[in-house]
Design a protein around this motif. Sequence first.
Motif, PDB file in Angstrom:
ATOM      1  N   ARG A 165       0.831  -1.207   0.000  1.00  0.00           N
ATOM      2  CA  ARG A 165       0.000   0.000   0.000  1.00  0.00           C
ATOM      3  C   ARG A 165       0.865   1.257   0.000  1.00  0.00           C
ATOM      4  O   ARG A 165       0.463   2.301  -0.508  1.00  0.00           O
ATOM      5  N   VAL A 166       2.055   1.150   0.584  1.00  0.00           N
ATOM      6  CA  VAL A 166       2.972   2.290   0.576  1.00  0.00           C
ATOM      7  C   VAL A 166       3.485   2.549  -0.836  1.00  0.00           C
ATOM      8  O   VAL A 166       3.508   3.695  -1.299  1.00  0.00           O
ATOM      9  N   THR A 167       3.860   1.489  -1.533  1.00  0.00           N
ATOM     10  CA  THR A 167       4.443   1.681  -2.873  1.00  0.00           C
ATOM     11  C   THR A 167       3.430   2.192  -3.889  1.00  0.00           C
ATOM     12  O   THR A 167       3.816   2.810  -4.887  1.00  0.00           O
ATOM     13  N   GLY A 198       1.026   4.332  -2.979  1.00  0.00           N
ATOM     14  CA  GLY A 198       0.580   5.637  -2.517  1.00  0.00           C
ATOM     15  C   GLY A 198      -0.633   5.632  -1.625  1.00  0.00           C
ATOM     16  O   GLY A 198      -1.179   6.702  -1.318  1.00  0.00           O
ATOM     17  N   GLU A 199      -1.073   4.450  -1.172  1.00  0.00           N
ATOM     18  CA  GLU A 199      -2.246   4.378  -0.302  1.00  0.00           C
ATOM     19  C   GLU A 199      -1.880   4.499   1.182  1.00  0.00           C
ATOM     20  O   GLU A 199      -2.768   4.624   2.029  1.00  0.00           O
ATOM     21  N   HIS A 257       1.766   5.488   4.026  1.00  0.00           N
ATOM     22  CA  HIS A 257       3.074   6.137   4.135  1.00  0.00           C
ATOM     23  C   HIS A 257       3.878   5.428   5.221  1.00  0.00           C
ATOM     24  O   HIS A 257       3.318   4.796   6.122  1.00  0.00           O
ATOM     25  N   THR A 313      11.014   7.872   1.924  1.00  0.00           N
ATOM     26  CA  THR A 313      10.575   8.432   0.641  1.00  0.00           C
ATOM     27  C   THR A 313      11.035   7.591  -0.542  1.00  0.00           C
ATOM     28  O   THR A 313      10.951   8.030  -1.692  1.00  0.00           O
ATOM     29  N   VAL A 334       8.261   7.307  -2.915  1.00  0.00           N
ATOM     30  CA  VAL A 334       6.977   7.385  -2.206  1.00  0.00           C
ATOM     31  C   VAL A 334       6.940   8.689  -1.422  1.00  0.00           C
ATOM     32  O   VAL A 334       7.973   9.258  -1.061  1.00  0.00           O
ATOM     33  N   ALA A 335       5.741   9.156  -1.140  1.00  0.00           N
ATOM     34  CA  ALA A 335       5.572  10.439  -0.456  1.00  0.00           C
ATOM     35  C   ALA A 335       5.506  10.250   1.058  1.00  0.00           C
ATOM     36  O   ALA A 335       5.039   9.224   1.556  1.00  0.00           O
ATOM     37  N   GLY A 345       3.722  11.147   4.501  1.00  0.00           N
ATOM     38  CA  GLY A 345       2.343  11.492   4.836  1.00  0.00           C
ATOM     39  C   GLY A 345       2.257  12.669   5.785  1.00  0.00           C
ATOM     40  O   GLY A 345       3.222  12.998   6.494  1.00  0.00           O
TER      41      GLY A 345
END
Length: 283
Positions: A232-234, A236-237, A239, A253, A260-261, A263
């Motif tokens: 889910r992190v990869t 974007g769902e 962080h 990141t 990845v962003a 949060g």
Amino acid sequence: MDTVVWVNGRLVGEDESTLSALDHGITVGDGAFETCTVVGGNVFALTRHLARLRRSLTGLGLDLSDDDEARCVAGLRDVIAATGPIDGRLRITVTSGIGPLGSGRTTSPFTVVVAAQASVMTPEGRAARSPWTRNERSAVVGLKTTSYAENVVALADAVARGGDEALLANTRGELCEGTGSNVFVEIDGELLTPPLDSGCLAGITRELLLEWGREAGLPVREAVLPFSVLDRVTVGEAHLVVTSSGRNVQPVTWLDGVAVAAGPVSLAARELFDRLHRERNDP
């Protein structure tokens, strides 16, 4: 700045021979350690670190006496006096002392080593999933021991793939921890971290983030998380954050080659910890 080292009562040179070749910390990794953040020449959260050092040694069947703890503190003071008002890290290592070549122990005075150096924490991290697992039923689960070979191998694998930390599942397929850090995942506005029965270390930064986050009204709590939550992190769902005395609260990141962003709750947690760890020296 060079590393300042203290061994069994005196400051020594980095390349000076100071330990017996038969020290059990060298031959079989029979010891425990703590790595502390140094802020302006002050050792952060020392009371908590010394308590965890005692717990780790007790878990190994070693009793840290009051005199041994006093030696740790004396070494710490000598080292900090020599380094001056740095920001950096300090490590306290205690081994069972001289022992046989095998795993058995003999009675011997503990070896105490204290070392410190200036360092700078980076605000963001890069992580890779490890192909190996943490055994949540290990004899040394939750202890910060000097037997670190598993972590060395897992971290080297992550570094070879572009990361600076490896993330480990436990044998139940749950998210556990990093090789030298705890893990938080920001999901649906909450910052979640695996419970201690996952097999993760009871990190001081983890502990304080849970306490300070609740105090500040941040939604932080323990929760069992499947290792697959990292998918889910990869996409974007969710962080990711890693925490430790060498990182404080560090948003990730980059995960497994994917940018990845960070949060919003993760960034708020980083700001909170960065501020409070300078305001509260021994929380």
